[in-house]
Motif scaffolding. Structure first.
Motif, PDB file in Angstrom:
ATOM      1  N   VAL A 273       0.815  -1.219   0.000  1.00  0.00           N
ATOM      2  CA  VAL A 273       0.000   0.000   0.000  1.00  0.00           C
ATOM      3  C   VAL A 273       0.848   1.268   0.000  1.00  0.00           C
ATOM      4  O   VAL A 273       0.346   2.344  -0.322  1.00  0.00           O
ATOM      5  CB  VAL A 273      -0.989   0.068   1.200  1.00  0.00           C
ATOM      6  CG1 VAL A 273      -2.033  -1.024   1.099  1.00  0.00           C
ATOM      7  CG2 VAL A 273      -0.261   0.026   2.538  1.00  0.00           C
ATOM      8  N   CYS A 274       2.102   1.162   0.344  1.00  0.00           N
ATOM      9  CA  CYS A 274       2.957   2.355   0.419  1.00  0.00           C
ATOM     10  C   CYS A 274       3.110   2.953  -0.987  1.00  0.00           C
ATOM     11  O   CYS A 274       3.441   2.256  -1.936  1.00  0.00           O
ATOM     12  CB  CYS A 274       4.325   2.001   0.988  1.00  0.00           C
ATOM     13  SG  CYS A 274       5.405   3.442   1.056  1.00  0.00           S
ATOM     14  N   PRO A 275       2.861   4.257  -1.109  1.00  0.00           N
ATOM     15  CA  PRO A 275       2.914   4.872  -2.438  1.00  0.00           C
ATOM     16  C   PRO A 275       4.333   4.999  -3.003  1.00  0.00           C
ATOM     17  O   PRO A 275       4.488   5.360  -4.160  1.00  0.00           O
ATOM     18  CB  PRO A 275       2.300   6.255  -2.205  1.00  0.00           C
ATOM     19  CG  PRO A 275       2.559   6.548  -0.767  1.00  0.00           C
ATOM     20  CD  PRO A 275       2.475   5.224  -0.067  1.00  0.00           C
ATOM     21  N   GLY A 342      11.914   8.113   2.394  1.00  0.00           N
ATOM     22  CA  GLY A 342      11.059   7.354   1.487  1.00  0.00           C
ATOM     23  C   GLY A 342       9.631   7.345   1.970  1.00  0.00           C
ATOM     24  O   GLY A 342       8.769   6.717   1.361  1.00  0.00           O
ATOM     25  N   CYS A 343       9.370   8.022   3.062  1.00  0.00           N
ATOM     26  CA  CYS A 343       8.024   8.078   3.631  1.00  0.00           C
ATOM     27  C   CYS A 343       7.462   9.472   3.429  1.00  0.00           C
ATOM     28  O   CYS A 343       8.153  10.456   3.639  1.00  0.00           O
ATOM     29  CB  CYS A 343       8.069   7.742   5.120  1.00  0.00           C
ATOM     30  SG  CYS A 343       6.509   8.025   5.971  1.00  0.00           S
ATOM     31  N   VAL A 344       6.185   9.539   3.023  1.00  0.00           N
ATOM     32  CA  VAL A 344       5.551  10.844   2.824  1.00  0.00           C
ATOM     33  C   VAL A 344       4.482  11.117   3.882  1.00  0.00           C
ATOM     34  O   VAL A 344       3.792  12.123   3.821  1.00  0.00           O
ATOM     35  CB  VAL A 344       4.958  10.968   1.397  1.00  0.00           C
ATOM     36  CG1 VAL A 344       6.057  10.825   0.349  1.00  0.00           C
ATOM     37  CG2 VAL A 344       3.843   9.943   1.161  1.00  0.00           C
ATOM     38  N   GLY A 345       4.330  10.193   4.825  1.00  0.00           N
ATOM     39  CA  GLY A 345       3.398  10.422   5.927  1.00  0.00           C
ATOM     40  C   GLY A 345       1.939  10.216   5.591  1.00  0.00           C
ATOM     41  O   GLY A 345       1.062  10.814   6.207  1.00  0.00           O
ATOM     42  N   CYS A 346       1.645   9.322   4.620  1.00  0.00           N
ATOM     43  CA  CYS A 346       0.260   9.128   4.196  1.00  0.00           C
ATOM     44  C   CYS A 346      -0.535   8.251   5.154  1.00  0.00           C
ATOM     45  O   CYS A 346      -1.761   8.244   5.111  1.00  0.00           O
ATOM     46  CB  CYS A 346       0.214   8.515   2.798  1.00  0.00           C
ATOM     47  SG  CYS A 346       0.710   6.775   2.758  1.00  0.00           S
ATOM     48  N   GLY A 347       0.158   7.468   5.983  1.00  0.00           N
ATOM     49  CA  GLY A 347      -0.523   6.637   6.974  1.00  0.00           C
ATOM     50  C   GLY A 347      -1.091   5.325   6.458  1.00  0.00           C
ATOM     51  O   GLY A 347      -1.688   4.563   7.215  1.00  0.00           O
ATOM     52  N   ARG A 348      -0.905   5.031   5.176  1.00  0.00           N
ATOM     53  CA  ARG A 348      -1.492   3.794   4.628  1.00  0.00           C
ATOM     54  C   ARG A 348      -0.961   2.552   5.330  1.00  0.00           C
ATOM     55  O   ARG A 348      -1.711   1.621   5.615  1.00  0.00           O
ATOM     56  CB  ARG A 348      -1.186   3.675   3.135  1.00  0.00           C
ATOM     57  CG  ARG A 348      -2.049   4.543   2.244  1.00  0.00           C
ATOM     58  CD  ARG A 348      -1.695   4.255   0.790  1.00  0.00           C
ATOM     59  NE  ARG A 348      -2.468   5.027  -0.160  1.00  0.00           N
ATOM     60  CZ  ARG A 348      -2.137   6.250  -0.574  1.00  0.00           C
ATOM     61  NH1 ARG A 348      -1.077   6.841  -0.106  1.00  0.00           N
ATOM     62  NH2 ARG A 348      -2.896   6.864  -1.461  1.00  0.00           N
ATOM     63  N   CYS A 349       0.347   2.535   5.589  1.00  0.00           N
ATOM     64  CA  CYS A 349       0.914   1.321   6.190  1.00  0.00           C
ATOM     65  C   CYS A 349       0.326   1.078   7.576  1.00  0.00           C
ATOM     66  O   CYS A 349       0.300  -0.057   8.045  1.00  0.00           O
ATOM     67  CB  CYS A 349       2.437   1.402   6.245  1.00  0.00           C
ATOM     68  SG  CYS A 349       3.046   2.826   7.153  1.00  0.00           S
ATOM     69  N   ILE A 350      -0.134   2.142   8.230  1.00  0.00           N
ATOM     70  CA  ILE A 350      -0.719   1.985   9.570  1.00  0.00           C
ATOM     71  C   ILE A 350      -2.141   1.440   9.444  1.00  0.00           C
ATOM     72  O   ILE A 350      -2.527   0.482  10.108  1.00  0.00           O
ATOM     73  CB  ILE A 350      -0.735   3.341  10.306  1.00  0.00           C
ATOM     74  CG1 ILE A 350       0.676   3.963  10.304  1.00  0.00           C
ATOM     75  CG2 ILE A 350      -1.283   3.185  11.710  1.00  0.00           C
ATOM     76  CD1 ILE A 350       0.724   5.396  10.819  1.00  0.00           C
TER      77      ILE A 350
HETATM   78  S1  SF4 Z   1       3.153   6.434   5.970  1.00  0.00           S
HETATM   79 FE1  SF4 Z   1       3.681   4.316   5.493  1.00  0.00          FE
HETATM   80  S2  SF4 Z   1       2.648   3.907   3.553  1.00  0.00           S
HETATM   81 FE2  SF4 Z   1       2.718   6.145   3.768  1.00  0.00          FE
HETATM   82  S3  SF4 Z   1       4.602   6.760   2.761  1.00  0.00           S
HETATM   83 FE3  SF4 Z   1       5.127   6.457   4.906  1.00  0.00          FE
HETATM   84  S4  SF4 Z   1       5.857   4.341   4.982  1.00  0.00           S
HETATM   85 FE4  SF4 Z   1       4.740   4.554   3.058  1.00  0.00          FE
END
Ligand code: SF4
Ligand code: SF4
Ligand code: SF4
Lengths: 378, 259
Positions: A273-275, A342-350
């Motif tokens: 799911v991570c973008p 490499g993380c944009v803070g979208c929260g999908r992985c959570i």
């Molecule tokens: S919050 Fe999780 S899914 Fe979103 S960019 Fe960061 S590591 Fe990837």
């Protein structure tokens, strides 16, 4: 175009006009739509396909849609899909090989035009990251290049953060600063439903001129910036990014990695799911007579033991090693490799972790007990 | 090998439902090619005509659950250069292994009018507990394309491309919305090996674990999650003790849950 020009305003009912103009220009229009209890991304034909009046409630390992009374078009935050699905597809045939030695590359249609509707600020940054990894290196990926060539990015700012969003910490949202053709802020006022529009490129300018619009007034501009400031304030989830890379490098032997591993299923959902997670595996398939072979590329995950298999065995045998590798890459080694996290803070992985493992919490745990070292029992 | 150079393929059945053999027959578009590439020397589900062994490749469906089968599998192993166990029964004991937790004599007494005619083993077990197996292909039933891949790979002398990661990877590639996260449903996908194409979640159901444990199944954590979702200990145990319930990690999870 600097985006410094005065923003424009369009009425919500004219959103459909943007969509038809994009189609007239030859774009396939992809956007949010509701399916199986979630807002996913797929082809949308008209504004009616959008999640009108739909919001979402997210938690670690939990996602539910909810009805909104206000008829918002973009009243949800990010769901299980990301634009990666279209730019870097889950399964691609790379080429076919016949026994006479002929290699036939399956060339991507280089003329495909895709318009992405409702791209969130964090997602714009995710696309920039994918560009860097897949396009700007020494060996650009032809599949990505063909798909990325003519993409129209219609961004939408986040006036309401999701429960798992932490883009403010990562500096990627809730307001898009650059990288879009058009950027909308949805305004729901008693006097009407409209969008404040920032123009990012010539392409964007052309598109907006195809629908009725006017210059936004001071009240509207102020309302939009107030909403975005409020959104930033309401974002509960945070991560301390200052010094994070060094903190992680210092704590490779922290006991918390083993503690996360007790919960982590190594299922790979977080990477799927991570973008920005871009890893793939390549495999060949042959026919029974060895006259015809095909090479396929599929999304893979560093959470799989097989993924790190080399002669002699897998490098990351334990789940602890795999979780550490992933988090370290997202937050530390990526910085050294590509210049940003490499993380944009979208929260999908959570949200989409079946057991609700929360990257921000895990980082906090490491920080709280900075320097603690795992005691070897053997 | 036949005189014409074609390898001899044999398909054997033990305690099973024939579903995996049917998966081979369901390879409708490829069956003729298979018939050209190998001699289908022994495959009673398909034809009464048989060719004597030894065989180059033997596919075995079914678990070992009678004294007769226990001997037969040893004989078959001797007659097959390569032996491949196919399906949940042959690789994990299958659904009939549910009896392994109970007293089988009691079942026989209840089910059969003349129990004295029934000869059976205490436990239904996978082929690998009895003889060396060259490859195990999972599934209940097996995926027909995976069967074709395994056959193609063995004939070519290469490793089959059969992934050992979780069903979730296939589920996400497909774009299916996770039923655990979006509906609070229990799903065995995270601990189950890929291969089916994540069929059940795409129909809004949790995975039943037909393909058995994935490479590093964290059953304790998933079991804990099921309980959090409000599944009773008994129901959670029954989920693990399903089609591949006798496979060690699932067996243990079921037993721990039942206390
Ligand atoms: S919050 Fe999780 S899914 Fe979103 S960019 Fe960061 S590591 Fe990837
Ligand atoms: S962190 Fe969550 S989603 Fe990622 S592999 Fe572990 S259990 Fe799966
Ligand atoms: S529905 Fe099941 S298989 Fe699919 S991602 Fe969720 S837990 Fe994994």
């Amino acid at each position: 175009m600097s985006g410094k020009e005065r923003p424009l305003l369009i009425n919500a009912q004219d959103f459909d006009g943007l969509l038809s103009s994009l189609k007239k220009l030859g774009y396939t229009t992809y956007g949010p739509t509701v399916r199986d209890g979630a807002v996913i991304y797929d082809v949308v034909d008209s504004a009616n396909d959008l999640p009108i009046g739909i919001g979402d409630v997210q938690g670690p390992g939990s996602y539910r849609l909810r009805r909104r009374e206000d008829g918002a078009l973009f009243g949800y935050v990010v769901g299980p899909h990301s634009w990666k699905r279209f730019l870097h597809p889950p399964t691609v045939k790379l080429y076919t090989i016949s026994s006479n030695g002929k290699i036939l590359a399956s060339v991507e249609n280089a003329n495909q035009k895709m318009a992405f509707l409702g791209v969130r600020p964090c997602e714009l940054q995710a696309i920039r990251i994918l560009d860097k990894v897949l396009l700007e290196g020494e060996y650009p990926d032809p599949v990505y290049a063909a798909r990325r060539k003519d993409v129209f990015l219609l961004a939408v700012n986040c006036v309401e953060p999701g429960e798992n969003c932490f883009c403010a910490s990562m500096g990627t949202g809730p307001e898009a600063k650059e990288g879009f053709d058009l950027c909308l802020t949805e305004l729901l006022r008693p006097e009407g439903h409209s969008f404040l529009v920032k123009v990012g490129t010539e392409k964007g300018k052309e598109l907006i001129s195809s629908v009725p619009h006017r210059q936004a007034n001071d009240d509207e501009i102020e309302l939009a910036s107030k909403l975005l400031a409020l959104s930033r304030e309401r974002m509960k989830k945070k991560i301390e990014i200052n010094g994070l890379k060094d903190l992680l490098y210092r704590n490779l032997e922290h006991p918390h990695w083993d503690e996360v591993a007790k919960r982590c299923l190594a299922c790979g959902n977080c990477t799927m799911v991570c973008p920005t997670c871009f890893c793939t595996t390549v495999s060949e398939a042959t026919d029974l007579f060895l006259k015809h072979a095909e090479r396929w590329r599929r999304w893979d995950t560093c959470f799989s033991r097989e993924f790190s298999y080399i002669h002699g065995g897998p490098i990351r045998y334990s789940i602890s090693a795999r979780y550490r590798h992933w988090l370290m890459h997202k937050m530390a080694t990526w910085v050294d490799q590509f210049g940003t996290p490499g993380c944009v803070g979208c929260g999908r992985c959570i949200t989409w972790c079946p057991v609700g493992i929360d990257i921000t919490e895990e980082v906090k745990q490491i920080g709280k007990r900075d320097g603690e070292v795992k005691v070897k029992v053997e | 090998m036949m005189k014409d150079g074609r390898p001899k393929l044999a398909v054997f059945k033990f305690s099973s439902c024939d579903g995996c053999q049917l998966s081979i027959l369901n390879l409708e578009d490829e069956l003729l090619e298979i018939g050209q590439r190998v001699t289908i020397a022994y495959f009673l589900e398909a034809s009464r005509a048989t060719v004597d062994g030894p065989y180059d490749v033997g596919l075995v469906e079914g678990s070992i659950s009678t004294p007769h089968e226990k001997e037969l599998i040893k004989d078959i192993r001797r007659r097959c250069r390569t032996l491949i166990a196919i399906g949940a029964c042959a690789t994990a004991g299958g659904i009939q292994a549910l009896r392994n937790w109970k007293d089988v004599k009691e079942f026989i007494g209840v089910v059969y009018a003349k129990p004295e005619y029934i000869e059976t083993l205490e436990k239904a077990t996978p082929v690998s507990e009895h003889v060396k197996v060259d490859f195990e292909l999972r599934g209940c039933p097996v995926n027909k394309y995976q069967i074709l891949e395994v056959l193609t790979a063995f004939l070519a002398g290469r490793k089959p491309d059969i992934p050992s990661y979780s069903v979730c990877v296939e589920c996400k590639r497909k774009g299916t919305v996770c039923v655990v996260v979006s509906r609070g449903m229990a799903c065995l996908g995270p601990v189950t090996q890929a291969g089916c194409g994540a069929i059940c979640p795409s129909y809004g159901r949790g995975c039943y674990g037909c393909f058995g444990p994935m490479e590093s199944p964290n059953v304790e954590s998933l079991a804990e999650r099921f309980l959090q979702l409000g599944v009773s200990r008994r129901d959670a145990a029954l989920m693990f003790k399903g089609f591949t319930g006798w496979a060690e990690p699932f067996r243990k999870a079921g037993e721990v849950l039942e206390g």
